[in-house]
Structure formats: structure tokens, C-alpha cells
Write a protein that holds these residues in place. Structure first.
Motif, PDB file in Angstrom:
ATOM      1  N   THR A   1       0.816  -1.221   0.000  1.00  0.00           N
ATOM      2  CA  THR A   1       0.000   0.000   0.000  1.00  0.00           C
ATOM      3  C   THR A   1       0.846   1.266   0.000  1.00  0.00           C
ATOM      4  N   ILE A   2       2.119   1.137   0.348  1.00  0.00           N
ATOM      5  CA  ILE A   2       2.971   2.334   0.393  1.00  0.00           C
ATOM      6  C   ILE A   2       3.826   2.377  -0.854  1.00  0.00           C
ATOM      7  N   GLN A   3       3.707   3.451  -1.601  1.00  0.00           N
ATOM      8  CA  GLN A   3       4.489   3.557  -2.821  1.00  0.00           C
ATOM      9  C   GLN A   3       5.585   4.595  -2.716  1.00  0.00           C
ATOM     10  N   ASP A   4       5.238   5.769  -2.211  1.00  0.00           N
ATOM     11  CA  ASP A   4       6.193   6.869  -2.193  1.00  0.00           C
ATOM     12  C   ASP A   4       6.649   7.104  -0.759  1.00  0.00           C
ATOM     13  N   ILE A   5       7.914   6.796  -0.500  1.00  0.00           N
ATOM     14  CA  ILE A   5       8.454   6.849   0.856  1.00  0.00           C
ATOM     15  C   ILE A   5       8.560   8.298   1.355  1.00  0.00           C
TER      16      ILE A   5
ATOM     17  N   GLY B   1      -5.103   2.599   6.839  1.00  0.00           N
ATOM     18  CA  GLY B   1      -4.388   1.353   6.624  1.00  0.00           C
ATOM     19  C   GLY B   1      -2.924   1.583   6.307  1.00  0.00           C
ATOM     20  N   GLN B   2      -2.678   2.624   5.514  1.00  0.00           N
ATOM     21  CA  GLN B   2      -1.291   2.946   5.177  1.00  0.00           C
ATOM     22  C   GLN B   2      -0.518   3.371   6.411  1.00  0.00           C
ATOM     23  N   ARG B   3      -1.173   4.173   7.274  1.00  0.00           N
ATOM     24  CA  ARG B   3      -0.498   4.606   8.503  1.00  0.00           C
ATOM     25  C   ARG B   3      -0.166   3.406   9.378  1.00  0.00           C
ATOM     26  N   GLN B   4      -1.125   2.458   9.463  1.00  0.00           N
ATOM     27  CA  GLN B   4      -0.889   1.244  10.250  1.00  0.00           C
ATOM     28  C   GLN B   4       0.313   0.495   9.704  1.00  0.00           C
ATOM     29  N   ALA B   5       0.387   0.424   8.369  1.00  0.00           N
ATOM     30  CA  ALA B   5       1.508  -0.274   7.742  1.00  0.00           C
ATOM     31  C   ALA B   5       2.825   0.409   8.088  1.00  0.00           C
ATOM     32  N   VAL B   6       2.838   1.737   8.074  1.00  0.00           N
ATOM     33  CA  VAL B   6       4.059   2.468   8.412  1.00  0.00           C
ATOM     34  C   VAL B   6       4.448   2.172   9.857  1.00  0.00           C
ATOM     35  N   ALA B   7       3.453   2.188  10.747  1.00  0.00           N
ATOM     36  CA  ALA B   7       3.736   1.963  12.164  1.00  0.00           C
ATOM     37  C   ALA B   7       4.298   0.559  12.397  1.00  0.00           C
TER      38      ALA B   7
ATOM     39  N   LEU C   1       1.278  -5.419  19.214  1.00  0.00           N
ATOM     40  CA  LEU C   1       0.353  -4.686  18.347  1.00  0.00           C
ATOM     41  C   LEU C   1      -0.943  -4.430  19.115  1.00  0.00           C
ATOM     42  N   ASP C   2      -1.257  -3.169  19.346  1.00  0.00           N
ATOM     43  CA  ASP C   2      -2.462  -2.818  20.095  1.00  0.00           C
ATOM     44  C   ASP C   2      -3.574  -2.469  19.112  1.00  0.00           C
ATOM     45  N   GLU C   3      -4.573  -3.334  19.015  1.00  0.00           N
ATOM     46  CA  GLU C   3      -5.720  -3.122  18.131  1.00  0.00           C
ATOM     47  C   GLU C   3      -5.306  -2.687  16.723  1.00  0.00           C
ATOM     48  N   PRO C   4      -4.469  -3.495  16.038  1.00  0.00           N
ATOM     49  CA  PRO C   4      -3.952  -3.016  14.753  1.00  0.00           C
ATOM     50  C   PRO C   4      -5.019  -2.932  13.669  1.00  0.00           C
ATOM     51  N   THR C   5      -6.129  -3.639  13.839  1.00  0.00           N
ATOM     52  CA  THR C   5      -7.109  -3.656  12.751  1.00  0.00           C
ATOM     53  C   THR C   5      -8.388  -2.900  13.100  1.00  0.00           C
ATOM     54  N   ALA C   6      -8.394  -2.229  14.270  1.00  0.00           N
ATOM     55  CA  ALA C   6      -9.649  -1.631  14.739  1.00  0.00           C
ATOM     56  C   ALA C   6     -10.196  -0.599  13.759  1.00  0.00           C
ATOM     57  N   ALA C   7      -9.311   0.164  13.115  1.00  0.00           N
ATOM     58  CA  ALA C   7      -9.795   1.258  12.281  1.00  0.00           C
ATOM     59  C   ALA C   7      -9.785   0.906  10.799  1.00  0.00           C
ATOM     60  N   LEU C   8      -9.605  -0.401  10.479  1.00  0.00           N
ATOM     61  CA  LEU C   8      -9.350  -0.741   9.083  1.00  0.00           C
ATOM     62  C   LEU C   8     -10.515  -1.458   8.423  1.00  0.00           C
ATOM     63  N   GLY C   9     -10.529  -1.374   7.106  1.00  0.00           N
ATOM     64  CA  GLY C   9     -11.501  -2.104   6.306  1.00  0.00           C
ATOM     65  C   GLY C   9     -11.077  -3.552   6.157  1.00  0.00           C
ATOM     66  N   VAL C  10     -11.922  -4.351   5.503  1.00  0.00           N
ATOM     67  CA  VAL C  10     -11.688  -5.790   5.395  1.00  0.00           C
ATOM     68  C   VAL C  10     -10.373  -6.082   4.682  1.00  0.00           C
ATOM     69  N   ARG C  11     -10.160  -5.411   3.559  1.00  0.00           N
ATOM     70  CA  ARG C  11      -8.980  -5.710   2.761  1.00  0.00           C
ATOM     71  C   ARG C  11      -7.709  -5.267   3.487  1.00  0.00           C
ATOM     72  N   GLU C  12      -7.767  -4.093   4.102  1.00  0.00           N
ATOM     73  CA  GLU C  12      -6.595  -3.603   4.823  1.00  0.00           C
ATOM     74  C   GLU C  12      -6.300  -4.489   6.028  1.00  0.00           C
ATOM     75  N   THR C  13      -7.386  -4.981   6.678  1.00  0.00           N
ATOM     76  CA  THR C  13      -7.207  -5.910   7.796  1.00  0.00           C
ATOM     77  C   THR C  13      -6.485  -7.164   7.337  1.00  0.00           C
ATOM     78  N   ALA C  14      -6.910  -7.696   6.183  1.00  0.00           N
ATOM     79  CA  ALA C  14      -6.282  -8.914   5.664  1.00  0.00           C
ATOM     80  C   ALA C  14      -4.796  -8.683   5.434  1.00  0.00           C
ATOM     81  N   GLN C  15      -4.448  -7.500   4.945  1.00  0.00           N
ATOM     82  CA  GLN C  15      -3.030  -7.216   4.705  1.00  0.00           C
ATOM     83  C   GLN C  15      -2.240  -7.170   6.004  1.00  0.00           C
ATOM     84  N   VAL C  16      -2.843  -6.564   7.035  1.00  0.00           N
ATOM     85  CA  VAL C  16      -2.143  -6.480   8.315  1.00  0.00           C
ATOM     86  C   VAL C  16      -1.941  -7.874   8.902  1.00  0.00           C
ATOM     87  N   LEU C  17      -2.971  -8.731   8.799  1.00  0.00           N
ATOM     88  CA  LEU C  17      -2.842 -10.090   9.324  1.00  0.00           C
ATOM     89  C   LEU C  17      -1.770 -10.873   8.573  1.00  0.00           C
ATOM     90  N   GLU C  18      -1.698 -10.628   7.266  1.00  0.00           N
ATOM     91  CA  GLU C  18      -0.652 -11.242   6.460  1.00  0.00           C
ATOM     92  C   GLU C  18       0.726 -10.854   7.004  1.00  0.00           C
TER      93      GLU C  18
END
Lengths: 264, 346
Positions: free
Chosen positions: A149-153, A163-169, A183-200
């Protein structure tokens, strides 16, 4: 711990806490909690609101100092007074609030608090930052984690999605070679697809031999990735179960006090 | 912005979010990244307008004069920028500058200390005063506005108590304290050591802000203090160092002030405090912290100087100059609010 037996099932815990108590004035947040975290496992912590999950995590990561109790990392006694102490002991935390500086870019946030300096007198005397090295390493670390999800550093964090912020964190937490990630509630604010990425990403961490403490409200998520599940209730440990031995419904019953863990 | 590829169709909201940017949004984003552009545009336009009104405006001698006129405010605004970047504000910089100049002046003029020693004592007093502000803000956790409102009165009173309202003239101060009034000719420009010192202050702090981890931490603390602390920044130490550095920068400004007035006096630069905030705000630094550049502040200070100088060359009443500056401030803050919204939108 002294009982270092040879069998892998009874390996030494990387993180071990005994009898943690934390009170806030008259409020007892946690009331004598024992936790063990083994190498290469995902330990989920679940519990109702007010069960003391956040307080437990804060005590384990140096954000709060427990009133009573001991914490050991690799069998060594630790007295964390600040998050930096915990970080130096190898415990990285991704807080629910993410602790990113919104006006800085992704690379600057990844290296916040441990910036790289130029070699030679430029870095030594003038304390000059090595921006190019930080940018390059940030790119490597983000792509090594398989975060697509992160392209430009050089993007400012303020302009990223949740979701992108979660990925950065998460990238920041795992990028610096620590072995324990909280990880404290990493998926609480995320959509289904972003949640799947975090779990991955979480499963990827386990494959690399890291230990993960995952705090979550989301039972399907917890039962998908966790190896063991610590159930907290009213500041105490109501039980430790595994996704193989218990169903989500049973775990919720223990969590709410409708059932208790008789055996073990 | 392209979102996650390879994971199926985009949702309606994602399609909405990835719509192409309008031209206005593109401008908004550019200004978000480079907050010093807008004051630069104002400065360039104003310079052309004033040149049309009076052909003496864009001469080397007039531009040198503007630089000398803004040297005090410009120097003071360096410390002010540093404090505002941490989402604070320092109302005491003007009073502290006068207090430090009186300390330097009294020690050299009345006590008879060597000038260099008086100067060093002045720097130490500036840093000590900054430390007091810093402890109140970072350790006692008072709001910077209240803290510096209090120390503003304290420093003003101390300056008056010490000097009994009298001035010390340049002849009694010695060559070190008035060194900042020595003229320096660079090509056709007639500058002073004070102007050079001011520019050096910008370059030095600019380096620290942009090229050291301390500078990164200053921005991070201003951006989100709690997040920075959790990320491993020693926020209290950063805040303390910011106020001490600001105190030193103010003491350097006091040196510029003595040179410019060729005297140490409590009646000098009474508006300097608010003018320094004006320069910072016009320069595009956000009062909410975390965003802004020292280049912007320099342009902001120049803009204030250009407006005052240009309007008086065009024979406009002094009161209208003040009115124009007021409108500039409001326009600058309104622009900042508009720019800040880009972050919230995407």
C-alpha cells in the motif's frame, strides 16, 4: 527462567511477566497477571472493555510502571521506566494511536528517534543526517515486509489513509531487528482488505521467528492468526486457550464470565 | 493516488478518493509541502508594486536600508520560529531582548566590565531565561502562552528596575557591544555586522532544523508530542533545549539591537515582540506546530520591512502601514487553515 529443558514445546519464554499489579488511585486496572510469550508465536490478548488489556500492554512496553510484579526478557530481569527501555530490551510496540508524527514523511517517521548520521566529520562534528541512506533503507524495509500500500516513501504521513499509517507503524516496529512486537488493536480502524493485509504481515513476522503480542477485539482475526489466546477478565487472567481447543463462542463466554475454564 | 492493486475491484469510495486532483487542489498540495512559497509570492508582487509607486524602491541603497531596518525583528523571529514549530508561542522574546541588552549595557557602561565579558554574561542570562521558560513549559506543563505572558512582565520589570529607566549611550558601551553597527559593504549593498549576524543566525538554525536529528525532533514534537514520546523522542529534553536555544537567539538579537540603536535603552523596540510573531506567521509557519520553514520567516520579516518601507516611500500614512500588516497577518493565517485541510481530506 531456570527450567530450560530441551524439548521445543517447553522452550524458554522470550518475555515473561509474573504478578503484575497496576492501580490508578482506587481503580485496580490489573490484579496479579502472569504472561509468558514464547519464541515464534502469536499470543492474542482479549478481554472486555475495562478488563485491563491496555494497562497490561503499557506495563510490558514501559509506558507504565507496574506497582508490583516482575518482567523478564530472555530470562533477564528488566525494570522498564520508559518506552525506550523496553525498546532497548527488544520490545517494539505499535500503539493504537500509532505514534506517528503527522507532518513528517514516511522515511522520517521510520527513523524517528534513531536517525542515521553521515559518516566522517560531517556526521561526527556537524551531526549531519544521512537522508539518502535513511530513504534507501526505509524503502528496503517497507518492501521487505511486502507492504504494497505504500508507494512513495517521501509522502507526508498526514496524507496517508488509516491502513497505510498502520503499515508504516508496523514497518517501524519490525524494521530494527527486535524480536518481540506488541500490536495494540492493529485492525480496529481498518476495512476488510486492509485488515487482511495487516494479518498477512503478522503471519510473516511469525515465519521470521518473531514473537507477537496481539491485542484485538475482533474474534475472527484473533482465531485466524493466534497460536494461544490469553483471556483477561476484570484485571485477572481468566484463562489461556488455543484456537484448536476452543471456539470463538467459548472464548467469549470465558471473557464475559458466562463460563469458566475448569480444566488445565 | 493509486490504491492497493491486485486485490480486486475498487470500492465506490476508493474510486472517489482516487479521482484526479483539480488545479486548486494541486496548488493546495504544493503549498502544503512548501509553506514558504506564498509569502515569497506576496513579497515579489509587493516589491513590483512599490517599485511602480516609487522608482527609488528597488535601488541597492534602499534594499540595504530595508535589511538594516528588519535586522532586529528578523533576528528575534529566528527564536520565535523555533518555539512556534513546537506548537508553542513566546510572548517574552521582546522583553527578554531589552532586558539582556540592558544587562550587557549596564555591565559594560556602568560597572565597567570589558565588552566581551558583558556580552558573554548577556548570552548566559538569555539562556537562563530561556531555561526558566522551558522548565515552566516542559516540566511544570504550563501552556506556553501563559508562561511567556508571565515572564514578559517579569523581564520588562527587571529591565526597568535595573536601569531606572535611563539609557546607556553607545560611546560608553565600548567597541564589542557596538560591533554590530560596523558597516560592511558587499558590492553595492551597505550592510552592517548586525545584518550579517542576523543572516548567520538563520543559516545556523536552518542547518540544525533541516540536517540534524534534533531538528527532526523539534518538528516531531510540534507535530504530535505524545506520538513523538512513544516513538522514542525525548520530548521534554527537546522542549527544554528549544527554549534555551531561543533564549540564546534572543540574546544575540539584543546585540543586534544595541548596534542598531547605538545605545542600550528600555524604550527601544517595544513592538518587537508582536512583530516577530507577525514575521513567523506571514512566513507560513503554522501556529499549531510541526510545519514551517525558517526561509519563510526570513521572507516574512522582509515582507513586513518591505511594506513599511515601500508604503512610506509612497508617502502613505504610518497608520495605513499598520493596517496593511494587520490584513497580511489575517490573510496568512487564513491561508494556513486552508492548506492544513489537505491533510484531513486525504
Amino acid at each position: 527462567m531456570s527450567a530450560t529443558t530441551t524439548a521445543t514445546t517447553t522452550a524458554t519464554p522470550v518475555l515473561s511477566a509474573r504478578g503484575l499489579v497496576k492501580t490508578y488511585g482506587p481503580v485496580v486496572a490489573i490484579d496479579g497477571i502472569d504472561v509468558d510469550l514464547y519464541p515464534g508465536e502469536v499470543l492474542a490478548v482479549i478481554g472486555d472493555n475495562g478488563a485491563g488489556k491496555s494497562t497490561l500492554i503499557k506495563c510490558l512496553t514501559g509506558a507504565e510502571i507496574p506497582d508490583v510484579g516482575t518482567i523478564e526478557v530472555d530470562g533477564e530481569r528488566q525494570d522498564f521506566r520508559t518506552p525506550q527501555d523496553a525498546r532497548e530490551a527488544g520490545i517494539e510496540t505499535v500503539y493504537q494511536t500509532l505514534s506517528l508524527a503527522p507532518h513528517l514523511d514516511i522515511a522520517a517517521n521510520l527513523f524517528l528517534g534513531r536517525e542515521l548520521r553521515r559518516p566522517g566529520p560531517l556526521g561526527g562534528v556537524l551531526r549531519m543526517l544521512d537522508r539518502t541512506a535513511m530513504r534507501r533503507q526505509a524503502e528496503e524495509k517497507v518492501s521487505a515486509l511486502g507492504i504494497r500500500t505504500i508507494q512513495d516513501i517521501s509522502q507526508i504521513v498526514e496524507t496517508l489513509s488509516g491502513g497505510q499509517r498502520q503499515a508504516v507503524a508496523i514497518a517501524r516496529a519490525v524494521a530494527f531487528g527486535s524480536r518481540i512486537i506488541v500490536l495494540d488493536e492493529p485492525t480496529a480502524a481498518l476495512g476488510v482488505r486492509e485488515t487482511a493485509q495487516v494479518l498477512e504481515v503478522v503471519e510473516g513476522l511469525r515465519e521470521r521467528g518473531m514473537s507477537v503480542v496481539l491485542i484485538s477485539h475482533n474474534m475472527p482475526n484473533v482465531f485466524q492468526v493466534a497460536d494461544r489466546i490469553l483471556i483477561q477478565r476484570l484485571g485477572r487472567v481468566a484463562g489461556v486457550v488455543t484456537p484448536k481447543t476452543h471456539t470463538a463462542a467459548e472464548a467469549v463466554a470465558i471473557m464475559t464470565g458466562a463460563a469458566s475454564l475448569g480444566e488445565e | 493516488m493509486t490504491t492497493t492493486q491486485g486485490l480486486g475491484e475498487l470500492t465506490a469510495a476508493e474510486r472517489f478518493r482516487s479521482r484526479p486532483l483539480t488545479r486548486l487542489q494541486r496548488i493546495q498540495r504544493l503549498l502544503h509541502k512548501h509553506p514558504e512559497i506564498s509569502p515569497l509570492v506576496v513579497l515579489v508582487i509587493a516589491s513590483f508594486a512599490f517599485q511602480l509607486a516609487s522608482d527609488r524602491f528597488l535601488t541597492a541603497s534602499n534594499m540595504s536600508l530595508i535589511l538594516q531596518q528588519v535586522s532586529i525583528i528578523g533576528a528575534l523571529a529566528v527564536g520565535q520560529t523555533l518555539v512556534i514549530l513546537t506548537a508553542g508561542i513566546d510572548l517574552s522574546v521582546g522583553a527578554l531582548m531589552i532586558f539582556v541588552s540592558m544587562v550587557m549595557g549596564s555591565l559594560a557602561g556602568n560597572v565597567g566590565l570589558p565588552g566581551a565579558l558583558a556580552l558573554l554574561v548577556g548570552f548566559a542570562i538569555g539562556m537562563l531565561a530561556g531555561l526558566i521558560n522551558g522548565v515552566l513549559v516542559a516540566v511544570v506543563r504550563l501552556p506556553p502562552f501563559i508562561t511567556t505572558l508571565g515572564t514578559l512582565s517579569v523581564f520588562t520589570a527587571l529591565a526597568l528596575l535595573m536601569s531606572h529607566g535611563t539609557s546607556i549611550q553607545g560611546d560608553d558601551l565600548g567597541s564589542v557591544l557596538t560591533f554590530t553597527s560596523v558597516p560592511v559593504a558587499i558590492g553595492p549593498f551597505q550592510l552592517t555586522v548586525g545584518v550579517i549576524l542576523m543572516i548567520a543566525m538563520y543559516l545556523a538554525l536552518g542547518y540544525c532544523l533541516n540536517w540534524t536529528s534534533w531538528g527532526r525532533h523539534v518538528y516531531a514534537v510540534g507535530s504530535d508530542e505524545d506520538a513523538s514520546r512513544l516513538a522514542g523522542v525525548r520530548t521534554r529534553r527537546v522542549l527544554l533545549s528549544v527554549y534555551v536555544a531561543a533564549g540564546l537567539l534572543v540574546a544575540l538579537s539584543a546585540w543586534v539591537l544595541i548596534g542598531r540603536n547605538n545605545a542600550a535603552t528600555t524604550s527601544a523596540a517595544v513592538d518587537a515582540n508582536l512583530d516577530s510573531i507577525t514575521a513567523v506567521v506571514i512566513g507560513g509557519t503554522s501556529l499549531f506546530g510541526g510545519r514551517g520553514r525558517l526561509t519563510g520567516t526570513f521572507i516574512g520579516a522582509l515582507t513586513v520591512g518591505v511594506f513599511r518601507n515601500g508604503l512610506s516611500l509612497a508617502r502613505v500614512d504610518v497608520l495605513y502601514q499598520t493596517l496593511a500588516i494587520g490584513i497580511l497577518i489575517i490573510a496568512a493565517v487564513a491561508l494556513d487553515q486552508w492548506i492544513r485541510r489537505t491533510g484531513a481530506q486525504r
